[in-house]
Design an enzyme around this catalytic site. Structure first.
Site, PDB file in Angstrom:
ATOM      1  N   ALA A  34       0.776  -1.280   0.187  1.00 15.89           N
ATOM      2  CA  ALA A  34       0.107  -0.051   0.134  1.00 15.89           C
ATOM      3  C   ALA A  34       0.911   1.373  -0.080  1.00 15.89           C
ATOM      4  O   ALA A  34       1.923   1.258   0.400  1.00 15.89           O
ATOM      5  CB  ALA A  34      -0.830  -0.024   1.296  1.00 15.89           C
ATOM      6  N   ASP A  35       0.562   2.286  -0.621  1.00 17.10           N
ATOM      7  CA  ASP A  35       0.981   3.694  -0.683  1.00 17.10           C
ATOM      8  C   ASP A  35       0.363   4.700   0.216  1.00 17.10           C
ATOM      9  O   ASP A  35      -0.608   4.351   0.628  1.00 17.10           O
ATOM     10  CB  ASP A  35       1.251   4.066  -2.094  1.00 17.10           C
ATOM     11  N   SER A  36       0.797   5.672   0.372  1.00 10.54           N
ATOM     12  CA  SER A  36       0.308   6.754   1.244  1.00 10.54           C
ATOM     13  C   SER A  36      -1.203   7.033   0.801  1.00 10.54           C
ATOM     14  O   SER A  36      -1.917   7.284   1.550  1.00 10.54           O
ATOM     15  CB  SER A  36       1.073   7.967   1.013  1.00 10.54           C
TER      16      SER A  36
END
Length: 76
Positions: A34-36
């Site tokens: 997951a990214d920000s």
């Protein structure tokens, strides 16, 4: 449905991950890549779903799915 089951379902939909791969010990960033932006989306979904407000400083402490479940349970 308990809190973990609902959060697992939401994460599965949002991150396109098989629910069976999501455990309390799953690391949201590392295990699910997951990214920000994914984290922001997750927080907005949790706030809507559970009627909680999640301060930015608490988001920084969300490493595992269990961290998220405990926060939601403690604040609803």
């Amino acid at each position: 449905m308990d809190t973990f089951e609902r959060i697992r379902e939401l994460l599965s939909e949002q991150l396109d991950i098989d629910e069976d791969k999501i455990t309390m010990d799953s690391d949201i960033l590392e295990d699910f890549e997951a990214d920000s932006l994914d984290v922001v989306d997750m927080v907005m979904t949790l706030e809507d779903e559970f009627g909680v407000e999640i301060p930015d400083e608490d988001i920084e402490n969300f490493h595992t799915v269990g961290d998220v479940v405990r926060f939601v349970e403690d604040n609803t």
